[in-house]
Design a protein around this motif. Structure first.
Motif, mmCIF file in Angstrom:
data_model
loop_
_atom_site.group_PDB
_atom_site.id
_atom_site.type_symbol
_atom_site.label_atom_id
_atom_site.label_comp_id
_atom_site.label_asym_id
_atom_site.label_seq_id
_atom_site.Cartn_x
_atom_site.Cartn_y
_atom_site.Cartn_z
ATOM 1 N N THR A 59 115.116 81.563 47.009
ATOM 2 C CA THR A 59 115.110 81.089 45.616
ATOM 3 C C THR A 59 113.960 80.114 45.389
ATOM 4 O O THR A 59 113.248 80.206 44.386
ATOM 5 N N ILE A 60 113.762 79.187 46.310
ATOM 6 C CA ILE A 60 112.654 78.236 46.175
ATOM 7 C C ILE A 60 111.325 78.984 46.162
ATOM 8 O O ILE A 60 110.452 78.702 45.345
ATOM 9 N N LYS A 61 111.178 79.942 47.046
ATOM 10 C CA LYS A 61 109.947 80.733 47.111
ATOM 11 C C LYS A 61 109.707 81.497 45.818
ATOM 12 O O LYS A 61 108.595 81.507 45.284
ATOM 13 N N LYS A 62 110.750 82.121 45.293
ATOM 14 C CA LYS A 62 110.626 82.915 44.064
ATOM 15 C C LYS A 62 110.191 82.068 42.872
ATOM 16 O O LYS A 62 109.402 82.500 42.042
ATOM 17 N N TYR A 63 110.686 80.839 42.774
ATOM 18 C CA TYR A 63 110.422 79.991 41.606
ATOM 19 C C TYR A 63 109.419 78.866 41.883
ATOM 20 O O TYR A 63 109.264 77.962 41.070
ATOM 21 N N ALA A 64 108.704 78.938 42.983
ATOM 22 C CA ALA A 64 107.779 77.868 43.383
ATOM 23 C C ALA A 64 106.715 77.556 42.336
ATOM 24 O O ALA A 64 106.255 76.421 42.238
ATOM 25 N N THR A 65 106.337 78.527 41.545
ATOM 26 C CA THR A 65 105.294 78.299 40.535
ATOM 27 C C THR A 65 105.863 78.245 39.116
ATOM 28 O O THR A 65 105.107 78.286 38.147
ATOM 29 N N ASN A 66 107.170 78.117 38.985
ATOM 30 C CA ASN A 66 107.820 78.066 37.670
ATOM 31 C C ASN A 66 107.953 76.601 37.223
ATOM 32 O O ASN A 66 108.999 75.980 37.364
ATOM 33 N N TRP A 67 106.863 76.062 36.696
ATOM 34 C CA TRP A 67 106.802 74.653 36.292
ATOM 35 C C TRP A 67 106.624 74.563 34.782
ATOM 36 O O TRP A 67 105.628 75.034 34.241
ATOM 37 N N LYS A 68 107.583 73.934 34.107
ATOM 38 C CA LYS A 68 107.487 73.697 32.662
ATOM 39 C C LYS A 68 106.514 72.557 32.386
ATOM 40 O O LYS A 68 105.813 72.530 31.388
ATOM 41 N N SER A 126 111.165 63.333 44.790
ATOM 42 C CA SER A 126 112.345 64.021 44.283
ATOM 43 C C SER A 126 111.911 64.886 43.113
ATOM 44 O O SER A 126 111.380 64.369 42.128
ATOM 45 N N VAL A 127 112.094 66.203 43.243
ATOM 46 C CA VAL A 127 111.708 67.088 42.144
ATOM 47 C C VAL A 127 112.687 66.934 40.992
ATOM 48 O O VAL A 127 113.873 66.671 41.195
ATOM 49 N N GLU A 128 112.167 67.075 39.793
ATOM 50 C CA GLU A 128 112.993 67.075 38.596
ATOM 51 C C GLU A 128 112.984 68.497 38.084
ATOM 52 O O GLU A 128 111.915 69.092 37.899
ATOM 53 N N MET A 129 114.173 69.066 37.914
ATOM 54 C CA MET A 129 114.259 70.481 37.580
ATOM 55 C C MET A 129 115.520 70.799 36.816
ATOM 56 O O MET A 129 116.467 70.018 36.790
ATOM 57 N N MET A 130 115.483 71.966 36.200
ATOM 58 C CA MET A 130 116.674 72.567 35.610
ATOM 59 C C MET A 130 117.020 73.762 36.487
ATOM 60 O O MET A 130 116.123 74.466 36.961
ATOM 61 N N GLU A 148 113.649 75.848 37.345
ATOM 62 C CA GLU A 148 112.522 75.535 36.467
ATOM 63 C C GLU A 148 112.177 74.068 36.709
ATOM 64 O O GLU A 148 112.959 73.175 36.393
ATOM 65 N N PHE A 149 111.005 73.846 37.296
ATOM 66 C CA PHE A 149 110.607 72.499 37.663
ATOM 67 C C PHE A 149 109.999 71.780 36.473
ATOM 68 O O PHE A 149 109.259 72.350 35.686
ATOM 69 N N MET A 150 110.337 70.491 36.355
ATOM 70 C CA MET A 150 109.872 69.663 35.248
ATOM 71 C C MET A 150 108.813 68.664 35.707
ATOM 72 O O MET A 150 107.947 68.289 34.948
#
Length: 169
Positions: A59-68, A126-130, A148-150
Protein backbone atom coordinates in the motif's frame (compact mmCIF):
# COMPACT_ATOMS: atom_id res chain seq x y z
CA UNK A 1 -15.91 -5.80 6.51
CA UNK A 2 -16.63 -2.32 7.81
CA UNK A 3 -15.17 0.63 5.97
CA UNK A 4 -13.60 3.41 8.04
CA UNK A 5 -12.41 6.77 6.70
CA UNK A 6 -9.61 8.31 8.79
CA UNK A 7 -8.49 11.92 8.59
CA UNK A 8 -5.19 12.36 10.40
CA UNK A 9 -5.36 16.15 10.14
CA UNK A 10 -8.26 18.56 10.28
CA UNK A 11 -8.64 20.07 6.83
CA UNK A 12 -9.07 23.83 6.81
CA UNK A 13 -10.30 25.72 3.75
CA UNK A 14 -7.51 28.23 3.33
CA UNK A 15 -7.76 31.22 1.04
CA UNK A 16 -5.29 30.72 -1.81
CA UNK A 17 -2.13 32.76 -1.40
CA UNK A 18 -1.39 34.79 -4.50
CA UNK A 19 2.15 35.95 -5.08
CA UNK A 20 4.60 36.89 -7.77
CA UNK A 21 6.31 33.62 -8.72
CA UNK A 22 9.25 35.50 -10.26
CA UNK A 23 10.43 36.45 -6.76
CA UNK A 24 10.91 32.80 -5.74
CA UNK A 25 14.03 32.45 -7.88
CA UNK A 26 16.04 34.78 -5.61
CA UNK A 27 16.49 32.23 -2.80
CA UNK A 28 18.52 29.11 -3.53
CA UNK A 29 19.96 28.39 -0.11
CA UNK A 30 17.52 25.80 1.21
CA UNK A 31 19.13 23.10 3.36
CA UNK A 32 18.41 19.75 1.73
CA UNK A 33 18.33 16.50 3.69
CA UNK A 34 18.25 13.71 1.08
CA UNK A 35 16.45 10.39 1.42
CA UNK A 36 14.78 10.97 4.77
CA UNK A 37 12.64 8.00 5.79
CA UNK A 38 9.03 9.19 5.99
CA UNK A 39 7.04 5.97 6.58
CA UNK A 40 7.73 2.24 6.89
CA UNK A 41 5.36 -0.73 6.99
CA UNK A 42 3.94 -1.51 10.40
CA UNK A 43 1.11 -0.76 12.81
CA UNK A 44 1.28 2.93 13.67
CA UNK A 45 -1.17 5.00 15.71
CA UNK A 46 -2.82 7.99 14.10
CA UNK A 47 -2.64 11.39 15.79
CA UNK A 48 -6.38 11.85 16.31
CA UNK A 49 -7.58 8.52 17.72
CA UNK A 50 -4.29 6.99 18.92
CA UNK A 51 -5.62 3.69 17.51
CA UNK A 52 -3.16 1.54 15.54
CA UNK A 53 -3.54 1.33 11.78
CA UNK A 54 -1.68 -1.29 9.76
CA UNK A 55 0.34 0.17 6.86
CA UNK A 56 1.43 -2.60 4.51
CA UNK A 57 4.43 -2.37 2.21
CA UNK A 58 2.37 -2.82 -0.96
CA UNK A 59 0.00 0.00 0.00
CA UNK A 60 2.80 2.43 0.86
CA UNK A 61 4.54 1.59 -2.42
CA UNK A 62 1.36 2.04 -4.46
CA UNK A 63 0.58 5.48 -2.98
CA UNK A 64 4.16 6.76 -2.48
CA UNK A 65 3.68 9.55 -5.02
CA UNK A 66 0.08 10.43 -4.07
CA UNK A 67 0.73 13.82 -2.43
CA UNK A 68 -1.99 16.48 -2.23
CA UNK A 69 0.50 18.93 -0.75
CA UNK A 70 4.15 18.65 0.26
CA UNK A 71 4.73 21.09 3.11
CA UNK A 72 7.01 20.53 6.09
CA UNK A 73 5.75 21.89 9.40
CA UNK A 74 6.84 21.70 13.01
CA UNK A 75 5.13 19.25 15.36
CA UNK A 76 1.86 19.02 13.39
CA UNK A 77 1.32 22.73 13.94
CA UNK A 78 -0.87 24.73 11.60
CA UNK A 79 0.70 28.04 12.55
CA UNK A 80 1.95 29.95 9.49
CA UNK A 81 5.43 30.47 10.94
CA UNK A 82 5.79 26.70 11.47
CA UNK A 83 5.70 25.95 7.73
CA UNK A 84 9.43 25.74 7.11
CA UNK A 85 9.86 23.96 3.78
CA UNK A 86 8.77 21.21 1.43
CA UNK A 87 9.34 17.51 0.92
CA UNK A 88 10.27 16.57 -2.65
CA UNK A 89 11.31 13.53 -4.68
CA UNK A 90 8.99 11.22 -2.75
CA UNK A 91 9.67 7.59 -3.65
CA UNK A 92 9.50 4.06 -2.30
CA UNK A 93 12.64 1.94 -2.00
CA UNK A 94 14.25 -0.39 0.51
CA UNK A 95 10.79 -1.09 1.98
CA UNK A 96 10.20 2.55 3.03
CA UNK A 97 8.76 5.83 1.77
CA UNK A 98 11.60 8.34 1.30
CA UNK A 99 11.78 12.01 0.40
CA UNK A 100 14.16 14.94 0.27
CA UNK A 101 13.52 17.65 2.87
CA UNK A 102 14.00 21.24 1.68
CA UNK A 103 14.13 23.49 4.76
CA UNK A 104 14.17 27.26 4.38
CA UNK A 105 16.91 28.86 6.51
CA UNK A 106 15.58 32.35 5.79
CA UNK A 107 12.95 32.04 8.53
CA UNK A 108 13.82 31.92 12.23
CA UNK A 109 11.97 28.60 12.71
CA UNK A 110 13.65 27.12 9.64
CA UNK A 111 17.14 28.22 10.74
CA UNK A 112 16.58 26.93 14.28
CA UNK A 113 15.28 23.60 12.96
CA UNK A 114 18.35 23.18 10.73
CA UNK A 115 20.58 23.80 13.76
CA UNK A 116 18.69 21.23 15.85
CA UNK A 117 18.89 18.62 13.05
CA UNK A 118 22.60 19.25 12.48
CA UNK A 119 23.29 18.94 16.24
CA UNK A 120 21.44 15.60 16.34
CA UNK A 121 18.67 16.89 18.61
CA UNK A 122 15.88 16.47 16.03
CA UNK A 123 15.70 13.44 13.77
CA UNK A 124 12.05 12.30 13.74
CA UNK A 125 9.35 12.83 11.15
CA UNK A 126 5.63 12.15 11.01
CA UNK A 127 3.70 12.08 7.75
CA UNK A 128 0.38 13.86 7.61
CA UNK A 129 -2.11 11.96 5.51
CA UNK A 130 -5.66 10.94 4.85
CA UNK A 131 -6.35 7.21 4.66
CA UNK A 132 -9.16 4.95 3.60
CA UNK A 133 -9.18 2.12 6.14
CA UNK A 134 -11.02 -1.15 6.58
CA UNK A 135 -11.14 -3.62 9.43
CA UNK A 136 -8.73 -6.53 8.98
CA UNK A 137 -10.13 -9.49 10.91
CA UNK A 138 -6.87 -11.46 10.62
CA UNK A 139 -4.81 -8.79 12.38
CA UNK A 140 -7.75 -7.47 14.46
CA UNK A 141 -7.02 -3.85 13.54
CA UNK A 142 -7.70 -1.21 10.94
CA UNK A 143 -5.69 -1.57 7.74
CA UNK A 144 -4.94 1.38 5.42
CA UNK A 145 -6.14 0.65 1.89
CA UNK A 146 -5.52 4.04 0.29
CA UNK A 147 -3.17 6.87 1.26
CA UNK A 148 -3.15 10.54 0.34
CA UNK A 149 -0.21 12.41 1.82
CA UNK A 150 -0.63 16.02 2.93
CA UNK A 151 2.82 16.86 4.26
CA UNK A 152 5.45 16.00 6.83
CA UNK A 153 5.92 17.21 10.40
CA UNK A 154 9.28 17.39 12.12
CA UNK A 155 8.78 16.03 15.64
CA UNK A 156 10.68 16.20 18.87
CA UNK A 157 11.46 13.25 21.10
CA UNK A 158 8.17 13.67 23.00
CA UNK A 159 5.53 12.77 22.03
CA UNK A 160 7.52 11.68 18.98
CA UNK A 161 6.37 10.26 15.66
CA UNK A 162 3.86 7.45 15.24
CA UNK A 163 6.21 5.56 12.90
CA UNK A 164 9.29 4.82 15.01
CA UNK A 165 11.47 4.10 11.93
CA UNK A 166 11.43 7.64 10.54
CA UNK A 167 14.66 9.57 10.45
CA UNK A 168 16.16 12.60 8.76
CA UNK A 169 19.81 11.56 8.73
Amino acid sequence: MSHIKTLNRIQLNPIPLRYNQKLLSKSHDYRIYSDAILLTPGAWSDMMTQAPVLYESETIKKYATNWKSNYIDLGHSWAPLDFIGTVQNQHFFDNALHGDLYINPNTRNGADTITLIDCGILNSLSVEMMTDDSWNSDSQMKCANELEFMGVAICGPQPGPACKDTRIQ
